[in-house]
Design a protein around this motif. Structure first.
Motif, PDB file in Angstrom:
ATOM      1  N   TYR A 293      -4.118  12.362   6.674  1.00 47.65           N
ATOM      2  CA  TYR A 293      -4.516  10.997   7.036  1.00 47.65           C
ATOM      3  C   TYR A 293      -6.005  10.927   7.368  1.00 47.65           C
ATOM      4  O   TYR A 293      -6.661   9.905   7.121  1.00 47.65           O
ATOM      5  CB  TYR A 293      -3.694  10.502   8.226  1.00 47.65           C
TER       6      TYR A 293
ATOM      7  N   ARG B  13       0.863  -1.183   0.000  1.00 46.37           N
ATOM      8  CA  ARG B  13       0.000   0.000   0.000  1.00 46.37           C
ATOM      9  C   ARG B  13       0.899   1.232   0.000  1.00 46.37           C
ATOM     10  O   ARG B  13       1.471   1.597   1.027  1.00 46.37           O
ATOM     11  CB  ARG B  13      -0.939  -0.004   1.203  1.00 46.37           C
ATOM     12  N   ASN B  14       0.988   1.859  -1.152  1.00 45.61           N
ATOM     13  CA  ASN B  14       1.894   2.995  -1.320  1.00 45.61           C
ATOM     14  C   ASN B  14       1.520   4.181  -0.449  1.00 45.61           C
ATOM     15  O   ASN B  14       2.391   4.925  -0.001  1.00 45.61           O
ATOM     16  CB  ASN B  14       1.908   3.427  -2.792  1.00 45.61           C
TER      17      ASN B  14
ATOM     18  N   SER C  95       6.481   6.444  -4.533  1.00 45.26           N
ATOM     19  CA  SER C  95       5.200   5.866  -4.107  1.00 45.26           C
ATOM     20  C   SER C  95       4.036   6.668  -4.683  1.00 45.26           C
ATOM     21  O   SER C  95       3.022   6.098  -5.112  1.00 45.26           O
ATOM     22  CB  SER C  95       5.116   5.832  -2.576  1.00 45.26           C
TER      23      SER C  95
ATOM     24  N   ARG D 288      -6.777   8.718   1.955  1.00 41.56           N
ATOM     25  CA  ARG D 288      -6.322   7.523   2.671  1.00 41.56           C
ATOM     26  C   ARG D 288      -6.747   6.242   1.955  1.00 41.56           C
ATOM     27  O   ARG D 288      -6.016   5.247   1.960  1.00 41.56           O
ATOM     28  CB  ARG D 288      -6.864   7.535   4.112  1.00 41.56           C
TER      29      ARG D 288
ATOM     30  N   THR E  44       0.425  16.147   7.642  1.00 43.63           N
ATOM     31  CA  THR E  44       0.321  14.705   7.412  1.00 43.63           C
ATOM     32  C   THR E  44      -0.830  14.108   8.217  1.00 43.63           C
ATOM     33  O   THR E  44      -1.569  13.252   7.721  1.00 43.63           O
ATOM     34  CB  THR E  44       1.640  14.011   7.782  1.00 43.63           C
TER      35      THR E  44
ATOM     36  N   TYR F 270       2.485   8.501   3.750  1.00 44.69           N
ATOM     37  CA  TYR F 270       2.161   9.059   5.067  1.00 44.69           C
ATOM     38  C   TYR F 270       3.344   8.910   6.033  1.00 44.69           C
ATOM     39  O   TYR F 270       3.721   9.854   6.735  1.00 44.69           O
ATOM     40  CB  TYR F 270       0.943   8.345   5.670  1.00 44.69           C
ATOM     41  N   GLY F 271       3.894   7.705   6.098  1.00 38.11           N
ATOM     42  CA  GLY F 271       4.978   7.443   7.048  1.00 38.11           C
ATOM     43  C   GLY F 271       6.196   8.309   6.794  1.00 38.11           C
ATOM     44  O   GLY F 271       6.780   8.878   7.733  1.00 38.11           O
TER      45      GLY F 271
ATOM     46  N   TYR G 211       0.540   4.312   2.549  1.00 34.74           N
ATOM     47  CA  TYR G 211       1.116   4.217   3.887  1.00 34.74           C
ATOM     48  C   TYR G 211       2.590   4.614   3.879  1.00 34.74           C
ATOM     49  O   TYR G 211       3.083   5.229   4.839  1.00 34.74           O
ATOM     50  CB  TYR G 211       0.961   2.794   4.432  1.00 34.74           C
TER      51      TYR G 211
END
Length: 470
Positions: free
Chosen positions: A426, A292-293, A337, A432, A422, A298-299, A295
């Motif tokens: 989210y 899952r790109n 991503s 999301r 961020t 976000y990270g 994530y």
């Protein structure tokens, strides 16, 4: 079969499946090194000739502005044209501006405004090249390797950032500007040959791509496509925010580092940041990214905020360098991503238009970081954190006062805002769940095997060469 043999077999399979892309990528890497080396040499020439930071900065502006203005026009045309030939034409025509500079330099007639004009000319054709290159990736790379391909593209820019300044400095002292321009032309020739050795699969047309429409609707199609898909629009804007931050950090880095070290050591620090981008691109190309790109995006954006905050926390070159190094390490993961999501969710026959708009938005965000964060640092935050500044007795007691601490405070604020951004992103469900709500497009648009793509017959190659000349 041992684990080592299985790993070797897996690597060979990946290389075979990405063979077409790697051939094109190597050619484009060589061309990028040539153009980046020339850009470095011209920057030095302009600064030595004028001594003006403003005129030095204008070189970058003339490189960026045409991309923003031309992209809405270039996108629809890229979707209609053969993307491989578009890249060839763009590479060749963009090189003409560089050749003109070389001729003017040799005859002793080169002026600064000539470089502005040549950069504008080159940027116009690169507005066609960039979306054509990006949109062609999904045609020649299997879906499972898109993150690796995008990582290699980030790696390409990291390599050029490291090699170009060093190579440019060496070549300037040996072969001078005219020799660097000759090197640039040779590099572009190699890129064009690599493109002529391969064949891209045909893009299947659809009603949306072939319907009769006005020029205005064609030019704005990328915008309307994104607006109709809020998740993708949010992704593009989120990506653009990272470009804005990079622009702001770039404008802060040089004066902040010069508070600690001399100009001669500055190049080493900047090279470290280039190594960070290279390492991030290499990491993605080997690792392949998360399933899952979103994530990963976000990270890495969340970590970016933390790293930027830490970079400004103390008047320490080591802490600043470590924080910004880690920030740049995450950027290829964010960009690759993001690109993978777009490639999976945007139909191949309209990717030229959509990616052109995406590129224009991101290109606009980068200089916006320069022109907003730079003055804020110089006119607002540095006076506030001066020895007798308004914040010297409060925040200054924690993070220090004096030259550079205003920029440090600004970095901390940017870090906090990035974390907040961020977190808010989210909470936006369209972004999301963008990978769940939008269907994957098929990249089986006549996906050719590497062997079929490379084994072009001689007569066909000759016909292409004739069509290029005419």
């Amino acid at each position: 079969m041992s684990d080592i043999q299985i790993m070797e077999k897996t690597r060979l399979t990946v290389l075979r499946e990405m063979q077409l892309f790697i051939i094109v990528w190597l050619g484009q890497l060589i061309a990028l090194i040539g153009s980046s080396t020339t850009a470095f040499a011209l920057d030095i020439w302009v600064y030595n000739r004028t001594g003006s930071v403003t005129q030095f900065a204008l070189v970058s502006l003339f490189n960026t502005l045409p991309l923003i203005l031309i992209s809405p026009i270039a996108g629809p045309l890229v979707d209609k044209w053969d993307r491989r030939k578009t890249m060839i034409f763009a590479d060749v025509l963009a090189c003409l501006g560089t050749i003109a500079i070389g001729v003017l330099f040799v005859i002793g007639r080169l002026e600064v405004w000539h470089i502005y004009l040549a950069n504008t000319f080159t940027a116009v054709f690169m507005a066609f090249h960039t979306p054509a290159y990006t949109a062609s990736t999904v045609l020649i790379v299997p879906k499972q390797h898109l993150n690796r391909a995008n990582g290699l593209m980030s790696l390409m820019y990291g390599i050029s950032l490291i090699i170009a300044p060093t190579l440019g400095g060496v070549l300037l002292s040996i072969v001078h500007l005219q020799g660097i321009i000759l090197f640039h032309v040779s590099a572009v020739f190699i890129a064009v040959v690599s493109l002529m050795l391969v064949r891209f699969p045909e893009v299947s047309t659809s009603d949306v791509a072939t319907a009769k429409s006005s020029f205005l609707s064609e030019a704005t199609y990328g915008f309307t496509y994104l607006i109709a898909r809020p998740g993708l629009l949010g992704l593009v804007l989120f990506s653009a925010s990272s470009f804005y931050i990079v622009g702001g950090i770039n404008v802060i880095t040089i004066p902040l580092v010069l508070n600690f070290v001399s100009v001669s050591f500055l190049g080493t620090i900047l090279s470290l940041f280039g190594i960070a981008i290279l390492a991030g691109g290499l990491l993605v190309s080997i690792w392949g990214g998360l399933e899952r790109n979103i994530y990963a995006i976000y990270g890495c954006m969340l970590l970016s905020g933390v790293f930027i905050f830490v970079a400004g926390l103390q008047p320490s070159l080591v802490i600043f360098t470590a924080g910004i190094f880690l920030f740049f390490l995450t950027q290829p993961i964010v960009s690759s991503s993001t690109q993978a999501v777009m490639q999976n969710k945007v139909e191949p026959n309209v990717q030229g238009r959509v990616f052109a708009i995406k590129g224009a938005i991101e290109a606009a965000a980068f200089p916006l970081g320069y022109i907003t964060i730079g003055p804020l640092a110089e006119k607002v935050f540095e006076p506030l954190m001066a020895t007798n500044g308004s914040l010297a007795g409060s925040i200054g007691q924690i993070i220090g006062v004096g030259s550079g601490r205003g920029m440090g405070l600004l970095l901390m604020i940017i870090g906090v805002l990035t974390i907040l951004e961020t977190s808010i992103a989210y909470l936006y469900p369209r972004l999301r769940f963008v990978e769940d709500e939008l269907p994957n497009v098929s990249n089986a648009v006549a996906m050719a095997t590497p062997a079929a793509g490379i084994a072009a017959d001689t007569a066909s190659s000759q016909n292409d060469a004739v069509s290029l000349i005419s």
